[in-house]
Scaffold this motif. Structure first.
Motif, PDB file in Angstrom:
ATOM      1  N   VAL A   1       0.841  -1.332   0.027  1.00 14.95           N
ATOM      2  CA  VAL A   1      -0.031  -0.027   0.003  1.00 14.95           C
ATOM      3  C   VAL A   1       0.815   1.283   0.139  1.00 14.95           C
ATOM      4  CG1 VAL A   1      -2.116  -1.278   1.207  1.00 14.95           C
ATOM      5  CG2 VAL A   1      -0.173  -0.078   2.689  1.00 14.95           C
ATOM      6  N   HIS A   2       0.466   2.359  -0.546  1.00 13.48           N
ATOM      7  CA  HIS A   2       1.347   3.513  -0.786  1.00 13.48           C
ATOM      8  C   HIS A   2       0.816   4.817  -0.174  1.00 13.48           C
ATOM      9  CE1 HIS A   2       3.700   0.941  -3.531  1.00 13.48           C
ATOM     10  NE2 HIS A   2       2.554   0.530  -4.220  1.00 13.48           N
ATOM     11  N   GLY A   3       1.368   5.603   0.351  1.00 12.80           N
ATOM     12  CA  GLY A   3       0.715   6.729   0.843  1.00 12.80           C
ATOM     13  C   GLY A   3       1.392   7.109   2.365  1.00 12.80           C
ATOM     14  N   GLU A   4       1.425   8.399   2.456  1.00 13.21           N
ATOM     15  CA  GLU A   4       2.225   8.708   3.922  1.00 13.21           C
ATOM     16  C   GLU A   4       1.005   9.129   4.724  1.00 13.21           C
ATOM     17  OE1 GLU A   4       4.915   8.862   5.154  1.00 13.21           O
ATOM     18  OE2 GLU A   4       5.653   7.568   3.334  1.00 13.21           O
ATOM     19  N   GLN A   5       0.165  10.231   4.473  1.00  8.05           N
ATOM     20  CA  GLN A   5      -0.672  10.734   5.355  1.00  8.05           C
ATOM     21  C   GLN A   5      -2.369   9.948   5.142  1.00  8.05           C
ATOM     22  OE1 GLN A   5      -0.338  12.790   7.656  1.00  8.05           O
ATOM     23  NE2 GLN A   5       1.883  13.037   7.025  1.00  8.05           N
ATOM     24  N   ARG A   6      -2.267   9.501   3.961  1.00 12.70           N
ATOM     25  CA  ARG A   6      -3.666   9.000   3.348  1.00 12.70           C
ATOM     26  C   ARG A   6      -3.137   7.969   2.239  1.00 12.70           C
ATOM     27  NH1 ARG A   6      -6.872  13.121  -0.579  1.00 12.70           N
ATOM     28  NH2 ARG A   6      -5.331  12.884  -2.006  1.00 12.70           N
TER      29      ARG A   6
END
Ligand SMILES: Cc1cc2nc3c(=O)[nH]c(=O)nc-3n(C[C@H](O)[C@H](O)[C@H](O)COP(=O)(O)OP(=O)(O)OC[C@H]3O[C@@H](n4cnc5c(N)ncnc54)[C@H](O)[C@@H]3O)c2cc1C
Length: 557
Positions: free
Chosen positions: A434-439
């Protein structure tokens, strides 16, 4: 709001007059009853009601019409008023048409004309449907309560979800998108880094609230009414609620301790179609609402949110310990704590839970993804139901299934999914990253047949991959199997090599069927070893447990 309309369409004038008269008598003071013999006039009437923004609560439609069938009429009427409850009026000779209307148009009910006497054959059914319609209207109509938060904040998601699961309507304002949210925050002198904020109609506000604080404000019972009970039930899913209804209706002072919201897993279902007695299916939240009303009718206390952290025996008393440090005593305990989603083991996923990755997920979550491409992990009924429910809101739903076919899913769901153009099914697939920092920004899908990886953009991944019981709170007291499922009755005997009574059991008699390794502690539903994992089975076990509880109490052994 104008009086909601009840529209009856039947070409048989005599039958129509009779139903109109019956409906007028029962509902005329709060609803507008309109009867039509012609389907074209009825459609024109509906179009006008739509233009005038008037609500339609109920469509009662006969099969015989001049130019089209009742089912065809209902399809057109539903386009105009999708939330209206749909009843098909049939006669013995049209009985088959009634069944096809159930399957093809998804009507809510089929009634056999002339529905006489109405007290038995009309009103009880329509009362239920109208109550469902009103509840759906109140939860979909923004109430006076306002939540301000971020769509991709886990805390905002939790607050929203808690209110949804308790059937409370609210207006959701996303601080990143809604100017009104920023104005309200400024007026309240609140910084955007202290969200979510819940504003109540009485002018009060909760900032970053706990579920317990919210529960207190929305009128849930958060504290026990007594210090001891005849029956303490842990978990308000179908098993716990059924046991409560039977126990309390048979005179036991009963309390349910629920850590989140009544209904359990079943409340997450967008449509339960295989529960006996509801041929048109019903949403899990409707089932939960009905069960809670029924339990409260018999004076069951439902304490929520209340996490049970342990059980123990003190002489004749069975004691349940609560997370806040207190304890409650009773004659008998019923454990009905069900199962929880298994976690998807993918790097980085934990930080995105509630920020685009959701275990379970409700229609309220899907409604925030309007027009988007969403992904669902899972190949069993719960994933199938979610795909169908979500497909009404989003652009596409892709079902990611690890197996090579949908063998774990019921045929009726497979057929409905096949007939829904915006659902894609990808077999032999897994989420690899899955990718994303804040969302959540994207997911990588691994095709297990070719070992090819593909990264696709998305802001929503819903996980429906079965579950495990979280029965750590029973450790050292009640025996479970290696996966944590609770052992009862004959399973305890097998544990000791068919020993009678089972090894470690303190009494001369064998344990009752649903009794655990400690006399006076019972288990029912999905948390039990060997359980069937169905609503009906859990309800059946909850009800059956009460029978053994009476036996236990009367013999006190
Ligand atoms: C999305 C979905 C759709 C489904 N659809 C269908 C269907 O169409 N037909 C069908 O037959 N079955 C369906 N099922 C399965 C069915 O919902 C379950 O079999 C049923 O809900 C199990 O009931 P239960 O009461 O045993 O447990 P649960 O429903 O799991 O309820 C257990 C309750 O205990 C509470 N709890 C847990 N631990 C604690 C604790 N320590 N302290 C306090 N409370 C606690 C939980 O919060 C929960 O509310 C579906 C399941 C899901 C998830």
């Amino acid at each position: 709001m104008a009086k909601p309309v009840l529209l009856i369409v039947d070409s048989d004038q005599k039958a129509l007059d009779l139903i109109v008269q019956d409906l007028e008598q029962r509902y005329g003071d709060r609803r507008r009853v309109i009867g039509q013999t012609s389907e074209s006039e009825a459609l024109e009437r509906l179009q006008k009601l739509k233009r005038d923004n008037e609500p339609v609560a109920l469509l009662l439609v006969g099969q015989q019409m001049a130019k089209k069938t009742g089912a065809e009429f209902l399809k057109q009427a539903t386009d105009l008023f999708p939330a209206a409850k749909r009843v098909f009026l049939t006669s013995y000779k049209d009985a088959k048409a009634g069944i096809s209307a159930l399957k093809e148009v998804g009507v809510d009910l089929v009634l056999m004309k002339p529905c006489q006497p109405p007290n038995e054959n009309l009103y009880p059914f329509l009362d239920d449907l109208l109550a469902d319609w009103e509840t759906a209207l109140s939860t979909s109509t923004p109430g006076n309560l306002i939540i301000i938060g971020y769509r991709f904040s886990p805390e905002s998601h939790q607050t929203r979800d808690f209110l949804v699961r308790h059937g409370v309507s609210f207006q959701w304002l996303d601080v990143e998108r809604d100017e009104e949210a920023r104005q309200l925050l400024a007026a309240a002198g609140l910084k955007a880094n202290r969200l979510p904020a819940v504003m109540f109609p009485d002018g009060t506000m909760l900032v970053q609230p706990t579920n317990e604080e919210i529960a207190g404000k929305i009128g849930l019972q958060v504290r026990l009414g007594h210090t001891s009970y005849d029956l303490v039930i842990v978990g308000a899913g179908p098993a716990g609620l059924a046991a409560a209804v039977y126990g309390a209706s048979e005179g036991l002072r009963t309390v349910i301790l629920e850590r989140y919201a009544p209904g359990g897993q079943a409340a997450l279902s967008s449509k339960i179609e295989n529960y006996l007695g509801f041929p048109a299916g019903l949403t899990g939240s409707d089932l939960a609402r009905r069960a809670v009303t029924q339990a409260r009718k018999f004076d069951v206390e439902i304490i929520v949110p209340q996490v049970v952290t342990g059980v123990c025996v003190e002489g004749p008393a069975r004691v349940v310990r609560l997370s806040e440090g207190s304890a409650v005593r009773s004659e008998v305990i019923l454990l009905a704590t069900g199962i929880e989603w298994r976690r998807l083991e993918v790097p980085g996923i934990e930080r995105l839970i509630g920020a685009g990755v959701y275990y379970g997920g409700t229609l309220a979550d899907a409604s925030l993804c309007r027009g988007e491409d969403v992904y669902i992990v899972g190949g069993a009924n719960s994933a199938g139901q979610a795909a169908l429910g979500f497909s009404r809101y989003v652009r596409t739903v892709t079902l990611l299934v690890r197996r090579e076919s949908l063998t774990s899913m019921s045929q009726y769901l497979i057929e409905q999914i096949g007939a829904t153009p915006n659902i894609n099914v990808r077999l032999r697939c897994e989420v690899a990253e899955v990718h994303g920092e804040q969302r959540l920004e994207a997911i990588t899908i691994l095709d297990c047949s070719t070992q090819q990886k593909e990264t696709v953009p998305t802001h929503a991944l819903f996980i429906f991959i079965g579950g495990l019981p979280h029965t750590e709170y029973l450790k050292g007291v009640v025996k479970t199997d290696d996966h944590g499922f609770i052992l009862t009755g004959p399973d305890l005997e097998k544990l000791g090599g068919d020993h009678h009574p089972p090894l470690g059991w303190p009494l001369e008699r064998d344990p009752f069927w649903l009794e655990c390794s400690v006399p006076g502690i019972f288990a029912a539903g999905d948390a039990r070893h060997g359980s069937v994992k169905r609503v009906a089975a859990s309800v059946g076990e909850g009800a059956t447990a009460v029978l053994f509880i009476h036996e236990y109490l009367s013999s006190n052994l």
